[in-house]
Design a protein around this motif. Structure first.
Motif, PDB file in Angstrom:
ATOM      1  N   PRO A 274       0.803  -1.221   0.000  1.00  0.00           N
ATOM      2  CA  PRO A 274       0.000   0.000   0.000  1.00  0.00           C
ATOM      3  C   PRO A 274       0.840   1.278   0.000  1.00  0.00           C
ATOM      4  CG  PRO A 274       0.152  -0.845   2.220  1.00  0.00           C
ATOM      5  CD  PRO A 274       0.846  -1.859   1.334  1.00  0.00           C
ATOM      6  N   SER A 275       0.246   2.320  -0.515  1.00  0.00           N
ATOM      7  CA  SER A 275       0.801   3.658  -0.344  1.00  0.00           C
ATOM      8  C   SER A 275       0.490   4.126   1.069  1.00  0.00           C
ATOM      9  CB  SER A 275       0.180   4.604  -1.370  1.00  0.00           C
ATOM     10  OG  SER A 275      -1.239   4.599  -1.253  1.00  0.00           O
ATOM     11  N   ALA A 276       1.010   5.278   1.429  1.00  0.00           N
ATOM     12  CA  ALA A 276       0.780   5.816   2.774  1.00  0.00           C
ATOM     13  C   ALA A 276      -0.706   6.101   2.988  1.00  0.00           C
ATOM     14  CB  ALA A 276       1.593   7.091   2.970  1.00  0.00           C
ATOM     15  N   ARG A 277      -1.218   5.718   4.170  1.00  0.00           N
ATOM     16  CA  ARG A 277      -2.635   5.930   4.462  1.00  0.00           C
ATOM     17  C   ARG A 277      -2.929   5.644   5.928  1.00  0.00           C
ATOM     18  NH1 ARG A 277      -4.864   1.589   0.394  1.00  0.00           N
ATOM     19  NH2 ARG A 277      -3.094   2.465  -0.726  1.00  0.00           N
ATOM     20  N   ASP A 278      -3.934   6.279   6.439  1.00  0.00           N
ATOM     21  CA  ASP A 278      -4.524   5.954   7.739  1.00  0.00           C
ATOM     22  C   ASP A 278      -6.025   5.876   7.504  1.00  0.00           C
ATOM     23  OD1 ASP A 278      -2.205   6.074   9.630  1.00  0.00           O
ATOM     24  OD2 ASP A 278      -2.099   8.129   8.877  1.00  0.00           O
ATOM     25  N   ILE A 279      -6.543   4.662   7.408  1.00  0.00           N
ATOM     26  CA  ILE A 279      -7.945   4.431   7.077  1.00  0.00           C
ATOM     27  C   ILE A 279      -8.630   3.775   8.271  1.00  0.00           C
ATOM     28  CG2 ILE A 279      -9.566   3.335   5.511  1.00  0.00           C
ATOM     29  CD1 ILE A 279      -7.907   5.401   4.115  1.00  0.00           C
ATOM     30  N   TYR A 280      -9.733   4.371   8.726  1.00  0.00           N
ATOM     31  CA  TYR A 280     -10.492   3.848   9.860  1.00  0.00           C
ATOM     32  C   TYR A 280     -11.890   3.468   9.370  1.00  0.00           C
ATOM     33  CZ  TYR A 280      -6.600   6.042  12.204  1.00  0.00           C
ATOM     34  OH  TYR A 280      -5.325   6.410  12.589  1.00  0.00           O
ATOM     35  N   THR A 281     -12.227   2.193   9.508  1.00  0.00           N
ATOM     36  CA  THR A 281     -13.471   1.641   8.990  1.00  0.00           C
ATOM     37  C   THR A 281     -14.360   1.208  10.143  1.00  0.00           C
ATOM     38  OG1 THR A 281     -12.281   0.799   7.047  1.00  0.00           O
ATOM     39  CG2 THR A 281     -14.470  -0.110   7.473  1.00  0.00           C
ATOM     40  N   PHE A 282     -15.601   1.635  10.129  1.00  0.00           N
ATOM     41  CA  PHE A 282     -16.551   1.229  11.166  1.00  0.00           C
ATOM     42  C   PHE A 282     -17.838   0.794  10.474  1.00  0.00           C
ATOM     43  CE2 PHE A 282     -16.289   5.767  10.503  1.00  0.00           C
ATOM     44  CZ  PHE A 282     -17.592   6.145  10.209  1.00  0.00           C
ATOM     45  N   GLY A 283     -18.403  -0.330  10.916  1.00  0.00           N
ATOM     46  CA  GLY A 283     -19.575  -0.831  10.218  1.00  0.00           C
ATOM     47  C   GLY A 283     -20.346  -1.860  11.013  1.00  0.00           C
ATOM     48  N   ALA A 284     -21.419  -2.374  10.402  1.00  0.00           N
ATOM     49  CA  ALA A 284     -22.281  -3.368  11.028  1.00  0.00           C
ATOM     50  C   ALA A 284     -22.886  -4.249   9.952  1.00  0.00           C
ATOM     51  CB  ALA A 284     -23.384  -2.695  11.843  1.00  0.00           C
ATOM     52  N   PRO A 318       1.093  15.475  -0.737  1.00  0.00           N
ATOM     53  CA  PRO A 318       0.354  15.464   0.533  1.00  0.00           C
ATOM     54  C   PRO A 318      -0.759  14.420   0.521  1.00  0.00           C
ATOM     55  CG  PRO A 318       0.636  17.706  -0.283  1.00  0.00           C
ATOM     56  CD  PRO A 318       1.070  16.794  -1.379  1.00  0.00           C
ATOM     57  N   ARG A 319      -1.044  13.898   1.695  1.00  0.00           N
ATOM     58  CA  ARG A 319      -2.144  12.946   1.803  1.00  0.00           C
ATOM     59  C   ARG A 319      -3.488  13.675   1.674  1.00  0.00           C
ATOM     60  NH1 ARG A 319      -0.804   8.425   6.424  1.00  0.00           N
ATOM     61  NH2 ARG A 319       1.473   8.504   6.343  1.00  0.00           N
ATOM     62  N   LEU A 320      -4.456  12.975   1.095  1.00  0.00           N
ATOM     63  CA  LEU A 320      -5.792  13.522   0.919  1.00  0.00           C
ATOM     64  C   LEU A 320      -6.684  13.084   2.083  1.00  0.00           C
ATOM     65  CD1 LEU A 320      -6.273  12.611  -2.863  1.00  0.00           C
ATOM     66  CD2 LEU A 320      -5.391  14.748  -1.909  1.00  0.00           C
ATOM     67  N   ASP A 321      -7.631  13.928   2.445  1.00  0.00           N
ATOM     68  CA  ASP A 321      -8.637  13.534   3.433  1.00  0.00           C
ATOM     69  C   ASP A 321      -9.497  12.423   2.837  1.00  0.00           C
ATOM     70  OD1 ASP A 321      -7.784  15.404   5.291  1.00  0.00           O
ATOM     71  OD2 ASP A 321      -9.160  16.953   4.572  1.00  0.00           O
ATOM     72  N   HIS A 322      -9.714  11.379   3.627  1.00  0.00           N
ATOM     73  CA  HIS A 322     -10.436  10.203   3.124  1.00  0.00           C
ATOM     74  C   HIS A 322     -11.804  10.098   3.775  1.00  0.00           C
ATOM     75  CE1 HIS A 322     -10.939   6.086   1.575  1.00  0.00           C
ATOM     76  NE2 HIS A 322     -11.423   5.790   2.765  1.00  0.00           N
ATOM     77  N   GLU A 323     -12.842  10.051   2.952  1.00  0.00           N
ATOM     78  CA  GLU A 323     -14.203   9.795   3.407  1.00  0.00           C
ATOM     79  C   GLU A 323     -14.876   8.908   2.372  1.00  0.00           C
ATOM     80  OE1 GLU A 323     -16.466  13.279   4.184  1.00  0.00           O
ATOM     81  OE2 GLU A 323     -14.961  14.202   5.497  1.00  0.00           O
ATOM     82  N   ALA A 324     -15.299   7.707   2.794  1.00  0.00           N
ATOM     83  CA  ALA A 324     -15.871   6.767   1.833  1.00  0.00           C
ATOM     84  C   ALA A 324     -16.825   5.822   2.565  1.00  0.00           C
ATOM     85  CB  ALA A 324     -14.761   5.982   1.140  1.00  0.00           C
ATOM     86  N   TRP A 325     -17.593   5.061   1.790  1.00  0.00           N
ATOM     87  CA  TRP A 325     -18.511   4.116   2.405  1.00  0.00           C
ATOM     88  C   TRP A 325     -18.896   3.014   1.431  1.00  0.00           C
ATOM     89  CZ3 TRP A 325     -24.021   3.731   1.399  1.00  0.00           C
ATOM     90  CH2 TRP A 325     -24.476   4.605   0.404  1.00  0.00           C
ATOM     91  N   PHE A 365     -13.806   3.971  -1.769  1.00  0.00           N
ATOM     92  CA  PHE A 365     -13.811   3.031  -0.651  1.00  0.00           C
ATOM     93  C   PHE A 365     -12.554   2.174  -0.682  1.00  0.00           C
ATOM     94  CE2 PHE A 365     -15.037  -0.897   1.543  1.00  0.00           C
ATOM     95  CZ  PHE A 365     -15.484  -0.364   2.744  1.00  0.00           C
ATOM     96  N   GLU A 366     -11.937   1.989   0.493  1.00  0.00           N
ATOM     97  CA  GLU A 366     -10.763   1.136   0.639  1.00  0.00           C
ATOM     98  C   GLU A 366     -11.245  -0.268   0.989  1.00  0.00           C
ATOM     99  OE1 GLU A 366      -6.711  -0.199   1.831  1.00  0.00           O
ATOM    100  OE2 GLU A 366      -7.752   0.801   0.205  1.00  0.00           O
ATOM    101  N   ASN A 367     -10.981  -1.225   0.086  1.00  0.00           N
ATOM    102  CA  ASN A 367     -11.523  -2.579   0.216  1.00  0.00           C
ATOM    103  C   ASN A 367     -10.809  -3.434   1.268  1.00  0.00           C
ATOM    104  OD1 ASN A 367     -12.630  -4.928  -2.399  1.00  0.00           O
ATOM    105  ND2 ASN A 367     -13.361  -4.535  -0.348  1.00  0.00           N
TER     106      ASN A 367
END
Length: 506
Positions: A274-284, A318-325, A365-367
């Motif tokens: 992966p490239s640089a990233r900090d991805i936080y996933t929350f779900g149900a 620069p890193r981009l702000d990540h928002e996905a679903w 979305f980050e799979n």
């Protein structure tokens, strides 16, 4: 004492139920063997010595032949998925995978060591190919991305006994598999598979079971001992409860934290890093229990993501702000009183895309670490990224040892301002679509319809220790692919896929 026994019994029952329910109503699976089979070695050892029940010696051999026509071949100049002319898009190869294990289970602890050999003959794909090539890595032909001659697959120790205490620990190289493996799975279809060097605590009681883990994914690399990626951490919490009436409820939180060094942790990895990233996933995920709704069943799974992301093709920016679903809904009906007990089902899956690549935000979305082969077409062209997937399913069991399945998929890009991503999460286009790359480019003015796929799968449990499986798939290219490849003067073509597989346990 009686209350403690009751709690222990309830806890054990809950654990078994949780394990069983997560295998029901998923994708196609081969039929079960006609009788339980512990393995030839275990049967021989346990025959006259009950003490040997604590030991587990065995393994499996899997052989699969694949034929692909219309598939991009990484490393072949100009080869792209669905390209009609001017480059090689035909590939067929034979793969074998051998796994051998030794395990021991005592009252309060257990251990398992499993070795693996993965062989491939005739595969034209490079073992590692990237364009543009990340600094510090080297493209390598090798025997293809699914060859890893000999390596350690799993080696872990488990401490705990849920019959007597609610918490256990598992430490070492191990598979991580949650839900139906849409976000985290063992990737068993692959000739190598996926494992993590991980530490995991499990809290199990009559109300729920929850895993708390921290891990680093192991990097396959042929001719070298596989090591984990020191710069790519994956951690999380996954909890499951059976207490919702007639349902199974999962809630989860995952964190993937990779720094700028992760992409080049090894010189020629056989799985892109992966490239640089900090991805936080929350779900149900909410899923009906078998039989609780009569012949009906259904499942909903939804997840959101926050964090930051850096495109692997734009290292140093620069890193981009990540928002996905993402969102998945599946519903089916089984005709239990009819011959073959046919099940008809319909599924919709959505992974968000980036509506504006220039606005400083990343919305694809980050799979994570999925087993995508199960859900988005058996030809493995698509991941849960920038996609709408409508899936129809027919499953039939004409005999207790035979199963058949027919699946049809329709694919649309969620946003044409984003890439069309492949099954591994790599974009087919973007910054630099070179003659050696997999570039379609980003085409916001094209129609979003990618195409349709139909798959036919059959499985036969030949004996209690051997299973045979075969499948055929055809992909009908849609307007987006036709326009993309026409604009690149390549022309487009439909794709075909065939495989036959034998699995033997011993």
């Amino acid at each position: 004492m009686n209350s403690m026994k009751a709690i222990a019994k309830t806890t054990t029952t809950a654990a078994l139920v949780l394990a069983a329910l997560n295998q029901v109503y998923g994708q196609y699976a081969p039929p079960p063997p006609p009788a339980p089979f512990p393995g030839f070695i275990n049967e021989w050892l346990r025959k006259d010595d009950p003490y040997m029940n604590k030991w587990d010696f065995g393994g499996s051999v899997r052989v699969r032949y694949e034929v692909k026509d219309g598939f991009g071949i990484p490393g072949e100049p100009g080869s792209l998925d669905f390209r009609d002319s001017g480059a090689d898009v035909k590939n067929d190869y034979l793969m074998e995978r051998i796994r051998i294990r030794a395990g021991y289970t005592d009252k309060w602890w257990s251990t398992l060591v499993e070795g693996r050999s993965s062989f491939v003959q005739g595969d034209e794909r490079f073992a590692y190919f990237a364009a543009p090539l990340p600094a510090g890595t080297v493209n390598r032909k090798g025997e293809g991305p699914e060859s890893d001659t000999i390596d350690l697959h799993q080696a872990f120790v488990t401490v705990g006994n849920h019959k007597e205490f609610p918490i256990s620990a598992k430490i070492g190289r191990q598979e991580l598999s949650y839900g139906e493996e849409r976000l985290v799975g063992a990737f068993g279809w692959n000739n190598i598979g996926r494992v993590f060097d991980a530490g995991k605590l499990r809290w199990q009681n009559e109300w729920f079971g929850a895993d708390f883990f921290a891990s680093r994914v192991v990097i396959p690399e042929d001719d070298r001992f596989n090591v984990n990626n020191d710069y790519d951490w994956f951690s999380g919490i996954y909890a499951t409860s059976t207490k919702v009436p007639k349902h199974l409820l999962d809630v989860y939180f995952f964190a993937r934290n990779a720094n700028a060094q992760a992409i080049a942790a090894e010189p020629s990895p056989q799985a892109p890093q992966p490239s640089a990233r900090d991805i936080y996933t929350f779900g149900a995920r909410l899923k009906s229990k078998p039989g609780e709704l009569g012949n009906w069943d259904y499942m909903f799974d939804a997840a959101g993501q926050l964090g930051n992301f850096q495109d692997r093709r734009l290292a140093g920016t620069p890193r981009l702000d990540h928002e996905a679903w993402m969102f998945v809904a599946n519903g089916g009906y089984t005709f239990n009183d009819s011959w073959g007990k046919p099940r008809l089902a319909l599924e919709y899956a959505y992974g968000s895309g980036d509506s504006d690549p220039t606005d400083g935000d990343h919305e694809t979305f980050e799979n994570l670490f999925p087993t995508n082969h199960k859900f988005y077409g058996y030809m493995d062209f698509v991941s849960l990224q920038n996609i709408h997937n409508v899936r129809g399913i027919i499953q039939l069991k004409p005999h207790s040892r035979v199963s058949l399945a027919v699946e049809a998929h329709g694919f649309w890009l969620a946003d044409t301002s984003d890439n069309f991503y492949n099954v591994g999460g790599a974009p087919r286009g973007g910054v630099a679509a070179t003659p050696l790359g997999n570039g379609y480019g980003i085409n916001p003015d094209f129609d979003s319809y990618v195409g349709a796929e139909i798959d036919f799968i059959a499985g036969w449990a030949v004996t209690r220790y051997a299973q045979l499986e075969a499948g055929y798939g055809h992909f009908f290219v849609g307007d987006y692919i036709e326009s993309s490849l026409s604009a690149a003067t390549h022309g487009s073509t439909d794709a075909d896929y065939f495989y036959v597989q034998l699995n033997v346990n011993f």
